[in-house]
Design a protein around this motif. Structure first.
Motif, PDB file in Angstrom:
ATOM      1  N   VAL A 131      41.261  65.483  36.221  1.00 27.79           N
ATOM      2  CA  VAL A 131      42.392  64.663  36.651  1.00 27.79           C
ATOM      3  C   VAL A 131      42.037  63.199  36.472  1.00 27.79           C
ATOM      4  O   VAL A 131      40.975  62.764  36.917  1.00 27.79           O
ATOM      5  CB  VAL A 131      42.726  64.901  38.139  1.00 27.79           C
ATOM      6  CG1 VAL A 131      43.912  64.046  38.556  1.00 27.79           C
ATOM      7  CG2 VAL A 131      43.016  66.363  38.388  1.00 27.79           C
ATOM      8  N   SER A 175      42.094  59.324  37.231  1.00 27.70           N
ATOM      9  CA  SER A 175      42.349  58.495  38.395  1.00 27.70           C
ATOM     10  C   SER A 175      41.957  57.053  38.092  1.00 27.70           C
ATOM     11  O   SER A 175      41.904  56.656  36.915  1.00 27.70           O
ATOM     12  CB  SER A 175      41.599  59.062  39.593  1.00 27.70           C
ATOM     13  OG  SER A 175      41.934  58.345  40.756  1.00 27.70           O
ATOM     14  N   ARG A 232      44.669  61.007  45.968  1.00 28.51           N
ATOM     15  CA  ARG A 232      45.770  61.566  45.189  1.00 28.51           C
ATOM     16  C   ARG A 232      45.277  62.659  44.239  1.00 28.51           C
ATOM     17  O   ARG A 232      45.825  63.764  44.187  1.00 28.51           O
ATOM     18  CB  ARG A 232      46.444  60.446  44.387  1.00 28.51           C
ATOM     19  CG  ARG A 232      47.896  60.207  44.752  1.00 28.51           C
ATOM     20  CD  ARG A 232      48.444  58.992  44.037  1.00 28.51           C
ATOM     21  NE  ARG A 232      47.995  57.733  44.632  1.00 28.51           N
ATOM     22  CZ  ARG A 232      47.414  56.730  43.972  1.00 28.51           C
ATOM     23  NH1 ARG A 232      47.200  56.820  42.670  1.00 28.51           N
ATOM     24  NH2 ARG A 232      47.043  55.634  44.615  1.00 28.51           N
ATOM     25  N   ALA A 233      44.202  62.317  43.533  1.00 28.04           N
ATOM     26  CA  ALA A 233      43.676  63.264  42.549  1.00 28.04           C
ATOM     27  C   ALA A 233      43.202  64.544  43.232  1.00 28.04           C
ATOM     28  O   ALA A 233      43.404  65.652  42.735  1.00 28.04           O
ATOM     29  CB  ALA A 233      42.535  62.614  41.777  1.00 28.04           C
ATOM     30  N   ARG A 261      44.269  65.856  46.003  1.00 30.24           N
ATOM     31  CA  ARG A 261      45.409  66.660  46.435  1.00 30.24           C
ATOM     32  C   ARG A 261      45.936  67.483  45.272  1.00 30.24           C
ATOM     33  O   ARG A 261      46.233  68.666  45.402  1.00 30.24           O
ATOM     34  CB  ARG A 261      46.527  65.748  46.949  1.00 30.24           C
ATOM     35  CG  ARG A 261      46.227  65.145  48.289  1.00 30.24           C
ATOM     36  CD  ARG A 261      47.473  64.879  49.140  1.00 30.24           C
ATOM     37  NE  ARG A 261      47.018  64.384  50.438  1.00 30.24           N
ATOM     38  CZ  ARG A 261      46.696  63.110  50.667  1.00 30.24           C
ATOM     39  NH1 ARG A 261      46.822  62.222  49.708  1.00 30.24           N
ATOM     40  NH2 ARG A 261      46.253  62.739  51.858  1.00 30.24           N
ATOM     41  N   GLU A 262      46.006  66.783  44.136  1.00 28.41           N
ATOM     42  CA  GLU A 262      46.495  67.452  42.938  1.00 28.41           C
ATOM     43  C   GLU A 262      45.601  68.638  42.590  1.00 28.41           C
ATOM     44  O   GLU A 262      46.082  69.734  42.289  1.00 28.41           O
ATOM     45  CB  GLU A 262      46.515  66.427  41.801  1.00 28.41           C
ATOM     46  CG  GLU A 262      47.396  66.815  40.632  1.00 28.41           C
ATOM     47  CD  GLU A 262      47.438  65.706  39.583  1.00 28.41           C
ATOM     48  OE1 GLU A 262      47.418  64.516  39.982  1.00 28.41           O
ATOM     49  OE2 GLU A 262      47.474  66.034  38.388  1.00 28.41           O
ATOM     50  N   GLU A 309      45.972  71.788  44.691  1.00 27.02           N
ATOM     51  CA  GLU A 309      47.186  72.575  44.494  1.00 27.02           C
ATOM     52  C   GLU A 309      47.055  73.552  43.332  1.00 27.02           C
ATOM     53  O   GLU A 309      47.898  74.414  43.134  1.00 27.02           O
ATOM     54  CB  GLU A 309      48.369  71.640  44.259  1.00 27.02           C
ATOM     55  CG  GLU A 309      48.869  71.012  45.550  1.00 27.02           C
ATOM     56  CD  GLU A 309      49.779  69.833  45.284  1.00 27.02           C
ATOM     57  OE1 GLU A 309      50.194  69.644  44.117  1.00 27.02           O
ATOM     58  OE2 GLU A 309      50.056  69.075  46.244  1.00 27.02           O
ATOM     59  N   ARG A 310      46.023  73.350  42.558  1.00 30.37           N
ATOM     60  CA  ARG A 310      45.861  74.213  41.385  1.00 30.37           C
ATOM     61  C   ARG A 310      45.235  75.541  41.767  1.00 30.37           C
ATOM     62  O   ARG A 310      44.594  75.684  42.793  1.00 30.37           O
ATOM     63  CB  ARG A 310      44.981  73.498  40.363  1.00 30.37           C
ATOM     64  CG  ARG A 310      45.594  72.145  40.009  1.00 30.37           C
ATOM     65  CD  ARG A 310      45.289  71.732  38.622  1.00 30.37           C
ATOM     66  NE  ARG A 310      46.108  70.558  38.315  1.00 30.37           N
ATOM     67  CZ  ARG A 310      45.702  69.555  37.537  1.00 30.37           C
ATOM     68  NH1 ARG A 310      44.511  69.591  37.001  1.00 30.37           N
ATOM     69  NH2 ARG A 310      46.505  68.550  37.299  1.00 30.37           N
TER      70      ARG A 310
END
Lengths: 341, 341
Positions: free
Chosen positions: A224, A226, A235-236, A238-239, A242-243
């Motif tokens: 990811v 950033s 933010r990264a 969290r992303e 979710e994967r």
DNA sequence: ACAGGTCGTGAGAGCGCTCTCGACTCAGGG
DNA sequence: CCCTGAGTCGAGAGCGCTCTCACGACCTGT
């Protein structure tokens, strides 16, 4: 603005010491080839009068300035929050001071400033330049090289591959990243993610390369992009969470990013390092040591980088491109094991 | 990159333009009292030859340098992590650039450096100095004033009360703190705590004074000394929460401290602002805006402070309607209401 | 003893620029 | 017609320093 008392000149020192101006000059500049009694007399006269050489007069004839420009191309305020520059500056300052050189700071902001900086450097007001330019597309480095001033870059300039001859000092970003990721793999982690820095900066790009050296491009979902900030790291992270499947290890491009990621991990109840191992980069002490758990990270000696840049520039001296010309240096990194991985 | 071509002199420009060196000089310095056709001819010659004045030669006769020293007395690495200096530097840099002045950066580290800086400033290499000295007992400011160089201080120097004549630029720390605490009181909070900065810095001391202006010294248990860092803020907040009764509002001496305090509050399950209202200081955007909840804080325009310092120095004080002698400026602060209070 | 060298020192020529001062021009007034 | 004064311009004197060069003093070796 200036109403300073008339400063004593070399002439005055010479008169007081009972020698010629030439001899006084010799003493002031080291005293070679002057007999002891005279050296002492002149030294005393200097002391008594509080004589300080007039740098302008000296520069006029020597064509040296004992001054180095530090150029920081910095369109974004954000980066200032990063102690990175401050530490390099400190290293530079120390080294320059040790060699009686002054540090002329040039901050640029936008294209207009580029022309100004180019003009200044080409104007021969300084003996050399130390240049920090973060972004790949920055025209400044090229501009500066064309100015014909001896220059050392901080960090590998993006365009330098082909336009060789650029001297720079950098950390072994790629090697350090490799070591970090290998460590994670050695821990038995299989889903090692990477939160990158801004990829238009060579340091971030190189760290990604190091990651890929070990992980390949197998699962691009584990990478990811950033921006080197704590908020970006959050933010990264969290992303990433979710994967599916979510990672069991994260290599963050720097400590600030790692600290943001760590916050999210704890918030989501993931244990570090048990559920997710985490490694940062920089070993920025106030950050890396005070997280909970303390951060395992790749240390680079930032202050030393600055010191080295200055040393390289000063040693290269006025004659750039001659045989004694300095060449780039890539400093090794070391993995600092703490509790997070 | 062989020998640098000999730079053209005024003499060369004059010759090419078919005028005397004196006339060429006049044109280069503004062109007053030179008739138009000649001005144009000289300008063209300058252009064609790429002439840049030799600053050393110029300084030698004018005794001006168009250079200002920025002195940062900084024994502690920590403070570098604070974007505070960086922002001020940026303001200074902008203002100096606008007036074609150079910025000579002097970082000091320990007492040896003080002598060096003193010598440098007394040596008359720069037209003035902008000095940042955080600590009350720092001998540097006195040393610099004795050097007889026009000086503007960043922040109120601790010792300046009696040794008047020190020109400085500062925020209204006390007033800002007062406003913050009054706001908390206006919210109906009764147990308003204060996490201070290092009290040997005037900014921290002044903010404490502002707090006391409102709260008195009623409950000294509500005041905890800290150090302007997030980690310090965490520590102080933990300490406060252990007290009885624990506070229902906290005024932190800066945003970094507030962010640390906030982290602890959430960790302990205290709702902000419902259970504990929180106010910071600085309005450092990346910090204050991205906390959860966003931080209510006292804004000071740090970059403007830098700009003002430079302006004060360059104009000798004829700023903002101030007549004659340069005098200090205290910039107003504003309370920025976000969600935390 | 003297020629030839080495060493230490001073005299003086700039480095590139600014600035004063005097020369010259051109109006306009006496 | 000359005199005065304002407006332009050039000649030249430094600013404080370094550095080359010449010169005298002092060693050597023969």
């Amino acid at each position: 603005m200036t109403d300073t008392a008339p400063r004593p000149t070399l002439e005055a020192v010479a008169a007081r010491a009972g020698v010629s101006r030439a001899t006084a000059s010799r003493v002031v500049n080291g005293g070679d080839g002057v007999r002891e009694p005279l050296v002492a007399r002149v030294r005393r006269a200097v002391e008594e009068l509080g004589y300080v050489p007039n740098q302008a007069a000296r520069s006029l004839v020597t064509r040296r300035h004992d001054a180095v420009a530090v150029v920081i191309a910095e369109p974004e305020t954000r980066v200032f929050a990063d102690p990175f520059f401050a530490l390099q500056l400190r290293g530079i300052s120390k080294e320059l001071t040790a060699h009686d050189n002054q540090l002329v700071l040039l901050l640029t902001e936008g294209r207009d400033d580029h022309a100004r900086v180019g003009r200044y450097l080409a104007g021969g007001h300084v003996d050399g330049a130390l240049v920090f330019s973060l972004h790949l597309d920055d025209p400044l480095p090229g501009l500066i090289q064309r100015a014909g001033v001896p220059t050392v870059f901080g960090g590998r300039p993006g365009w330098s591959e082909d336009s060789g001859g650029a001297v720079y000092v950098d950390s072994d970003n790629r090697g350090g990243a490799r070591e970090a990721v290998q460590h994670l793999v050695g821990l038995g982690r299989t889903r090692v993610a990477h939160i990158t820095g801004p990829l238009d900066q060579t340091s971030a790009a190189d760290r990604l390369e190091g990651y890929r050296d070990v992980m390949g491009d197998a699962d691009p979902g584990l990478v990811v992009e950033s921006d080197f900030t704590p908020a970006g790291g959050e933010r990264a992270m969290r992303e990433l969470l979710e994967r599916h499947p979510s990672p069991d290890a994260v290599f963050a491009a720097n400590d600030l990013t790692a600290s943001g990621a760590l916050r999210v991990l704890r918030e989501r109840g993931r244990r570090v390092p048990e559920d997710v191992a985490l490694i940062g980069f920089d070993d920025m002490l106030p950050v890396a040591e005070q997280t909970d758990p303390p951060l395992t990270t790749v240390r680079q000696d930032i202050e030393e980088m600055g010191r080295l840049m200055a040393r390289l520039l000063l040693r290269g001296g006025a004659e750039q491109g001659v045989e004694g010309a300095p060449s780039s240096v890539v400093l090794p990194t070391t993995l600092v094991r703490r509790a997070s991985a």
